[in-house]
Structures are given as C-alpha cells and as structure tokens.
Write a protein that holds these residues in place. Structure first.
Motif, PDB file in Angstrom:
ATOM      1  N   GLN A 177      -2.888  -9.076   3.959  1.00 53.85           N
ATOM      2  CA  GLN A 177      -1.573  -9.283   2.252  1.00 53.85           C
ATOM      3  C   GLN A 177      -0.995  -7.748   2.981  1.00 53.85           C
ATOM      4  N   ASN A 178      -0.027  -7.740   3.481  1.00 53.81           N
ATOM      5  CA  ASN A 178       0.638  -6.780   4.954  1.00 53.81           C
ATOM      6  C   ASN A 178       0.180  -5.487   5.052  1.00 53.81           C
ATOM      7  N   GLY A 179      -1.158  -5.692   5.871  1.00 51.17           N
ATOM      8  CA  GLY A 179      -2.298  -4.219   5.768  1.00 51.17           C
ATOM      9  C   GLY A 179      -2.778  -4.650   5.071  1.00 51.17           C
ATOM     10  N   ALA A 180      -2.546  -4.381   3.960  1.00 55.25           N
ATOM     11  CA  ALA A 180      -3.950  -3.811   2.973  1.00 55.25           C
ATOM     12  C   ALA A 180      -5.404  -4.091   3.177  1.00 55.25           C
ATOM     13  N   THR A 181      -5.472  -5.363   3.547  1.00 58.51           N
ATOM     14  CA  THR A 181      -6.991  -6.101   4.254  1.00 58.51           C
ATOM     15  C   THR A 181      -6.476  -6.649   5.371  1.00 58.51           C
ATOM     16  N   ASN A 182      -7.184  -6.458   6.340  1.00 61.66           N
ATOM     17  CA  ASN A 182      -7.871  -6.234   7.748  1.00 61.66           C
ATOM     18  C   ASN A 182      -8.564  -6.538   9.100  1.00 61.66           C
ATOM     19  N   PHE A 183      -8.879  -7.577   9.551  1.00 65.10           N
ATOM     20  CA  PHE A 183      -9.802  -7.680  10.140  1.00 65.10           C
ATOM     21  C   PHE A 183      -9.522  -7.928  11.987  1.00 65.10           C
ATOM     22  N   ASN A 184     -10.682  -7.965  12.416  1.00 61.22           N
ATOM     23  CA  ASN A 184     -11.050  -8.235  14.572  1.00 61.22           C
ATOM     24  C   ASN A 184     -10.959  -9.794  14.234  1.00 61.22           C
ATOM     25  N   SER A 185     -11.100 -10.263  15.247  1.00 57.90           N
ATOM     26  CA  SER A 185     -11.059 -11.692  16.038  1.00 57.90           C
ATOM     27  C   SER A 185     -12.494 -11.908  14.839  1.00 57.90           C
ATOM     28  N   GLY A 186     -12.504 -13.599  14.543  1.00 55.74           N
ATOM     29  CA  GLY A 186     -13.665 -13.786  14.245  1.00 55.74           C
ATOM     30  C   GLY A 186     -13.460 -13.486  12.845  1.00 55.74           C
ATOM     31  N   GLU A 187     -12.838 -13.080  12.593  1.00 54.51           N
ATOM     32  CA  GLU A 187     -12.932 -12.742  10.382  1.00 54.51           C
ATOM     33  C   GLU A 187     -13.988 -11.457  10.403  1.00 54.51           C
ATOM     34  N   GLU A 188     -13.932 -10.880  11.535  1.00 59.05           N
ATOM     35  CA  GLU A 188     -14.863  -9.620  10.999  1.00 59.05           C
ATOM     36  C   GLU A 188     -14.001  -8.786  10.363  1.00 59.05           C
ATOM     37  N   PRO A 189     -14.783  -8.172   9.498  1.00 62.59           N
ATOM     38  CA  PRO A 189     -13.607  -6.753   8.219  1.00 62.59           C
ATOM     39  C   PRO A 189     -13.927  -6.311   9.255  1.00 62.59           C
ATOM     40  N   TRP A 190     -12.282  -5.297   9.228  1.00 64.77           N
ATOM     41  CA  TRP A 190     -12.204  -4.137   9.369  1.00 64.77           C
ATOM     42  C   TRP A 190     -12.001  -2.997   8.906  1.00 64.77           C
ATOM     43  N   ASN A 228       2.452  -2.895  -2.016  1.00 65.86           N
ATOM     44  CA  ASN A 228       1.145  -2.238  -1.855  1.00 65.86           C
ATOM     45  C   ASN A 228       1.137  -0.298  -1.924  1.00 65.86           C
ATOM     46  N   PRO A 229      -0.203   0.140  -1.340  1.00 69.35           N
ATOM     47  CA  PRO A 229      -0.303   1.042  -1.510  1.00 69.35           C
ATOM     48  C   PRO A 229       0.566   1.735  -0.983  1.00 69.35           C
ATOM     49  N   ARG A 230       0.958   3.128  -0.504  1.00 69.75           N
ATOM     50  CA  ARG A 230       1.877   3.751  -0.091  1.00 69.75           C
ATOM     51  C   ARG A 230       0.950   3.610   1.758  1.00 69.75           C
ATOM     52  N   GLY A 231       1.922   3.700   2.163  1.00 67.38           N
ATOM     53  CA  GLY A 231       1.667   4.077   4.111  1.00 67.38           C
ATOM     54  C   GLY A 231       1.118   2.646   4.101  1.00 67.38           C
ATOM     55  N   ILE A 232       1.070   1.725   3.423  1.00 65.12           N
ATOM     56  CA  ILE A 232       0.095   0.730   4.043  1.00 65.12           C
ATOM     57  C   ILE A 232       1.446  -0.340   3.936  1.00 65.12           C
ATOM     58  N   ASP A 233       1.051  -1.189   5.415  1.00 68.52           N
ATOM     59  CA  ASP A 233       2.359  -2.724   5.529  1.00 68.52           C
ATOM     60  C   ASP A 233       1.745  -2.727   7.509  1.00 68.52           C
ATOM     61  N   LYS A 234       2.649  -3.778   7.268  1.00 72.25           N
ATOM     62  CA  LYS A 234       2.143  -5.249   8.666  1.00 72.25           C
ATOM     63  C   LYS A 234       2.116  -4.099   9.870  1.00 72.25           C
ATOM     64  N   GLY A 235       3.916  -3.687   9.883  1.00 70.74           N
ATOM     65  CA  GLY A 235       3.930  -2.835  11.020  1.00 70.74           C
ATOM     66  C   GLY A 235       2.575  -1.742  11.174  1.00 70.74           C
ATOM     67  N   THR A 236       2.073  -0.668  10.705  1.00 73.24           N
ATOM     68  CA  THR A 236       1.540   0.510  10.391  1.00 73.24           C
ATOM     69  C   THR A 236       0.247   0.044  10.847  1.00 73.24           C
ATOM     70  N   MET A 237      -0.256  -1.203  10.204  1.00 73.88           N
ATOM     71  CA  MET A 237      -1.495  -1.510  10.289  1.00 73.88           C
ATOM     72  C   MET A 237      -1.494  -2.088  11.682  1.00 73.88           C
ATOM     73  N   ASP A 247       8.486  -7.786   6.519  1.00 69.39           N
ATOM     74  CA  ASP A 247       8.523  -7.967   8.492  1.00 69.39           C
ATOM     75  C   ASP A 247       9.266  -6.811   8.223  1.00 69.39           C
ATOM     76  N   LEU A 248       9.984  -6.260   8.526  1.00 70.50           N
ATOM     77  CA  LEU A 248      10.309  -5.728   8.809  1.00 70.50           C
ATOM     78  C   LEU A 248      10.031  -4.493   9.161  1.00 70.50           C
ATOM     79  N   PRO A 249       8.781  -4.004   8.594  1.00 70.85           N
ATOM     80  CA  PRO A 249       8.168  -2.889   9.146  1.00 70.85           C
ATOM     81  C   PRO A 249       7.146  -2.970  10.357  1.00 70.85           C
ATOM     82  N   LEU A 250       7.193  -4.415  10.475  1.00 70.88           N
ATOM     83  CA  LEU A 250       6.627  -4.720  12.071  1.00 70.88           C
ATOM     84  C   LEU A 250       7.726  -5.123  13.215  1.00 70.88           C
ATOM     85  N   PHE A 251       9.121  -5.418  12.273  1.00 67.85           N
ATOM     86  CA  PHE A 251       9.588  -4.983  13.321  1.00 67.85           C
ATOM     87  C   PHE A 251       9.769  -3.638  13.695  1.00 67.85           C
TER      88      PHE A 251
END
Length: 264
Positions: free
Chosen positions: A69-82, A185-194, A218-222
C-alpha cells in the motif's frame, strides 16, 4: 552483500497481464542469498493472489519482506506484520468530505485488510478484478473505520486532475500509479521512506537499495536507491529517472539487475 533489491509488482516484476517472467519466478523461488523486497501499492491479500497466480509461494506465507500500500502496511519475511500507517482522523474527515464533490469518480478506501468502494455502480469493476481485491460497498456506517490509502479511478483525466488539485494544502502524499489511477497516502508514507525504515528494523540500515519500478509512486523509492531500474515500456518520465532501462521480455527483471550489481 549489504544490499536489497526492491521491486514494484504491477508493470515491473509482473507484466500488463499480471505474468511474471519464468526467470524471475525461478530466482524468487530459489535465491535466498539475496534480499528481495516487494514494494507495491497492493494490499496483502491482493499481492498474495498475484504471486500465487504465477505459481509462487502457493499455500504458504510470502518469504520476502514487503512494503505494501505504498508503505502504509509493511511486513517482515513470512508475512509477519511490522507496522501500519493510517490517515490522521481530521485528514480522513477532510478527504471524505472532499470526495463527495466527485460523484463520477470511483474511490477505493483501503484498510489494512479490506477495500471499501464508493462511486458509480459498476465503475471500477475491471480494476477490482485485475487486482483481485476484497471489497465492500462503503456506507456512512463505516465513517469511523481508519483508512490507510485512497485510490481514485476514472475514465476522465480531467476529473482526476481536478480531484488532485482539490488536495492542494491537504497533508497527504499523492501520485499516479497507473494511467487514470490516482493514489493518496498519509503524509510521509511512501515506498522509499518505508523501505529504508524496514532495512533499519532488520539491522541493516546502511544497506544499498537497488530499486525497480514503472510509475510515479515508485519515484520515492528511486530517490532512496543507489541505482534505479525501469522496465522498457514504462512512462517516459520514469525511464528518464532510471539509471537503466530493462527489456524484461528477454531475461526478466531480476537477472539483469543482479548482473549489473555483480551478484548474478
């Protein structure tokens, strides 16, 4: 190697039909000596179906970390919620008041696990099917449900542009992920930051990021990447920003990146 390869899903690791190149399927299935991170606008249930439709990670948890979700929901390996990031309540109220002025636009309001829809009957149905989304029609009864992301879909470029303009001054992140698909997305939440935050959490905050994507979200990730890659056929503005453009029809996406950075 202290590095991570972060890749977008739709239009990047998967083509416009949702198909992942056989070479990429093999690498994702077998290579555990390379840190891959899926960085997608999709929610978890959708990206699981996307991988499974390609014969990957069927019947089990996805074994690689994910920035979803562009960094709004994030997971470690094995789908462990972060972690999860929701709109501030006042900002969400402002967004909901604003979308009332756009009855011709279909809105998808994401929670961590579900997607609520609001808009013309039948509009956006192809979008739901393409991304295998679990949806529920929005009603005022759900007013207090906290949202992680909005997607705005319309056949009218002018309407999407008008909605984007209406958000000037609202503290959110906004970008196009596909033609006629606009995301908020919420302010400050993007693929690069997260992605950077995820690496810090994993204890490798200094790792080099090698990023692959095809769209504006994808540009914040770039921006965070040591090198960036775009599949051939990406929007011209994305190709200009990338360090390397890859013809993914030939050898897929991951092998050219791995060869380029010396871990092939």
């Amino acid at each position: 190697m202290n590095a991570a390869i972060c890749f977008d899903f739709d239009g990047t690791i998967a083509d416009e039909r949702g198909k992942i190149h056989p070479a990429d399927r093999e690498i994702l299935e077998r290579r555990r000596d390379v840190l891959f991170i899926a960085a997608s606008g999709r929610p978890l249930h959708s990206i699981k179906r996307g991988f499974e439709e390609n014969g990957l990670f069927v019947g089990g948890p996805i074994p690689i970390p994910m920035v979803l979700q562009n960094g709004a929901t994030n997971f470690n390996s094995g789908e462990e919620p972060w972690d999860r990031h929701f709109f501030d309540a006042a900002v969400q109220d402002e967004l909901m008041r604003g979308i009332a002025g756009f009855p011709a636009v279909t809105f998808f309001m994401f929670t961590a696990d579900l997607v609520y829809t609001l808009g013309p009957d039948g509009a956006g149905g192809g979008f739901v099917r393409r991304f295998a989304l679990d949806t529920r029609e929005y009603s005022p009864d759900f007013r207090d449900v906290p949202f992680t992301k909005f997607i705005c879909f319309s056949d009218s470029d002018a309407e999407l542009s008008r909605f984007s303009d209406s958000l000037e001054g609202v503290p959110v992140e906004r970008y196009y992920s596909l033609p006629r698909v606009f995301e908020v997305n919420p302010r400050g939440i993007d693929k690069g930051t997260m992605s950077v935050a995820l690496l810090r959490r994993m204890g490798i905050g200094g790792a080099d990021i090698y990023a692959a994507g095809d769209a504006e979200n994808d540009l914040p990730l770039f921006d965070m990447a040591k090198k960036s890659y775009a599949p051939a056929g990406s929007h011209e503005s994305i190709c200009r920003r990338a360090d390397m453009v890859i013809n993914t029809m030939e050898r897929g996406l991951l092998r050219p990146i791995m060869d380029d950075i010396g871990i092939g």
